[in-house]
Enzyme design. Structure first.
Site, PDB file in Angstrom:
ATOM      1  N   HIS A  34      -8.470  -8.539   4.326  1.00  0.00           N
ATOM      2  CA  HIS A  34      -9.193  -9.748   4.732  1.00  0.00           C
ATOM      3  C   HIS A  34      -9.755  -9.511   6.129  1.00  0.00           C
ATOM      4  O   HIS A  34      -9.583  -8.419   6.694  1.00  0.00           O
ATOM      5  CB  HIS A  34      -8.272 -10.971   4.681  1.00  0.00           C
ATOM      6  N   HIS A  37      -7.581  -7.723   8.697  1.00  0.00           N
ATOM      7  CA  HIS A  37      -7.514  -6.260   8.605  1.00  0.00           C
ATOM      8  C   HIS A  37      -8.796  -5.625   9.159  1.00  0.00           C
ATOM      9  O   HIS A  37      -8.752  -4.593   9.833  1.00  0.00           O
ATOM     10  CB  HIS A  37      -7.392  -5.807   7.144  1.00  0.00           C
ATOM     11  N   GLN A  61       9.728  -1.804   1.136  1.00  0.00           N
ATOM     12  CA  GLN A  61       9.842  -2.877   2.117  1.00  0.00           C
ATOM     13  C   GLN A  61       9.852  -4.263   1.481  1.00  0.00           C
ATOM     14  O   GLN A  61       9.854  -5.268   2.182  1.00  0.00           O
ATOM     15  CB  GLN A  61       8.755  -2.760   3.186  1.00  0.00           C
TER      16      GLN A  61
END
Ligand code: PAF
Length: 305
Positions: A34, A37, A61
Site C-alpha cells: 500500500h 510501503h 512470524q
C-alpha cells in the site's frame, strides 16, 4: 522491475551491483503493498541507487494459522505498483517461495530478549523470533548498505535496531514515518480485510493516540512536567468510548527500551504510546505515536484532525 525468486539469482544480482559500486538499500515487506510501503521504497531510493524490495509472507512470524492463511497476497498488483514509481522503482524484487527461504526446517533462530516481552510480544508468542530471524536472513542474503523499516511497526523497528547493534551487522537502519488514510487510520495490509463498519471502528486507534498527544501538549503548555499517567489516561478514555473494537493493549513506554515509563518525565521527555486492537472480531490492527517527538506528533495530529 527485475523479479527474482531464488536465492542463487538474488546473490548474483546483489554481487553484480556491489562490484559496480552501487549502494544497495533493502526494503523488506510481506507484500500486499500500500502507500505506506511505497513510501518506504521512495525513502530507499533517496538513500541509495540499487533498491531491493523483498516480498515474502514469512510463516515463522505468524502465531495464528488463520492469520497466515488470511494474510493478503497480490504479487501482480505489487509488481505493478512498484513499476509505477518512476525513478524510485526498485532494481530487484525478491519474491521467493517458502521452500526457497526454508529449504529445510531451520534449527537456528535469532532472539532479541526484553524488547520483545511487551506489546505485541506478550500476546504473539514467537512472533519476534520469526521476524528477527527473517530479517537477519534477508540482511545476509542482500548485504545492503541500508534497510528501511516503517515506524508503524515501532516495536519491530526497535528489535531490528537492537539486533543489528548486538550482532554488529554492517547495515544502516532507516525509519520511515507512518502513512495514514484520509480518516487517520494507519495504512496496513490488514485494512483490506475490514468492511465499512470495521473501517469506521478502526479510527478509534489513531483517535486514542491523538488524545494522548493532546494531553501531553496541555501539560507542556501549562509549563509542567510530562505525566505518563495522564497521557495513558487520556488515550484510555478515548479508547473506552469506542465501539466495535476489542483492545489488546494500550501501553505507554519508554521508546528506546520499551520498558515502563516513570510516573513523571521532563517536559521534553519522550513516551511511546502504542495500541493494538481487534476490529470486526478478527482483524488485529496496531498503531503508535512517540509523544515528545515533534515531527511524529505533528504528523499524527494533522492526519487525525
Ligand atoms: O514488517 C514486515 O513486513 C515483516 O515483519 C518483515 C520485516 C518483512 C519480516 O518478515
Amino acid at each position: 522491475v527485475r523479479q527474482v525468486s531464488t536465492v542463487a539469482v538474488l546473490r548474483a544480482a546483489v554481487h553484480e551491483a556491489r562490484v559496480a559500486g552501487r549502494h544497495t538499500v533493502l526494503v523488506p515487506t510481506m507484500g500486499a503493498l500500500h502507500e505506506g510501503h511505497l513510501a518506504l521504497v521512495r525513502l530507499a531510493a533517496e538513500h541509495g541507487d540499487h533498491t531491493v524490495v523483498s516480498i515474502f509472507v514469512n510463516p515463522t512470524q505468524f502465531d495464528r494459522r488463520e492469520d497466515l492463511a488470511a494474510y493478503p497476497r497480490d504479487l501482480d498488483g505489487d509488481l505493478e505498483a512498484l513499476g509505477e514509481l518512476g525513478s524510485a522503482t526498485p532494481a530487484v524484487v525478491f519474491a521467493p517461495t517458502v521452500a526457497d527461504i526454508y529449504p529445510r526446517p531451520p534449527l537456528t533462530s535469532v532472539r532479541v530478549e526484553d524488547l520483545t516481552d511487551r506489546l505485541c510480544g506478550a500476546t504473539r508468542p514467537g512472533h519476534f523470533d520469526g521476524v528477527a530471524t527473517m530479517v537477519t536472513k534477508l540482511l545476509h542474503l542482500v548485504q545492503p548498505d541500508a534497510a528501511v523499516f516503517g515506524r508503524k511497526d515501532f516495536q519491530q523497528l526497535q528489535v531490528v535496531r537492537r539486533l543489528v547493534a548486538d550482532l554488529d551487522l554492517p547495515v544502516a537502519i532507516l525509519a520511515a514515518p507512518t502513512v495514514r488514510e484520509a480518516d487517520g487510520v494507519a495504512m496496513s495490509s490488514r485494512n483490506r480485510r475490514l468492511d465499512e463498519d470495521g473501517r469506521q471502528a478502526a479510527r478509534a486507534l489513531s483517535q486514542a493516540l491523538r488524545a494522548g498527544v493532546l494531553a501531553a501538549r496541555d501539560q507542556r503548555a501549562s509549563g509542567g512536567r510530562l505525566s505518563s499517567v495522564a497521557v495513558q489516561g487520556a488515550a484510555e478514555e478515548a479508547l473506552a468510548a469506542a465501539e466495535g473494537i476489542e483492545v489488546d493493549y494500550l501501553e505507554v513506554l519508554l521508546p528506546e527500551e520499551l520498558s515502563p515509563a516513570p510516573r513523571w518525565l521532563p517536559a521534553d521527555g519522550q513516551l511511546l504510546v502504542a495500541v493494538a486492537a481487534y476490529v470486526g472480531g478478527e482483524v488485529r490492527l496496531i498503531d503508535n505515536v512517540v509523544v515528545g517527538d515533534q515531527e511524529d506528533e505533528e504528523r499524527l495530529l494533522a492526519a487525525t484532525a
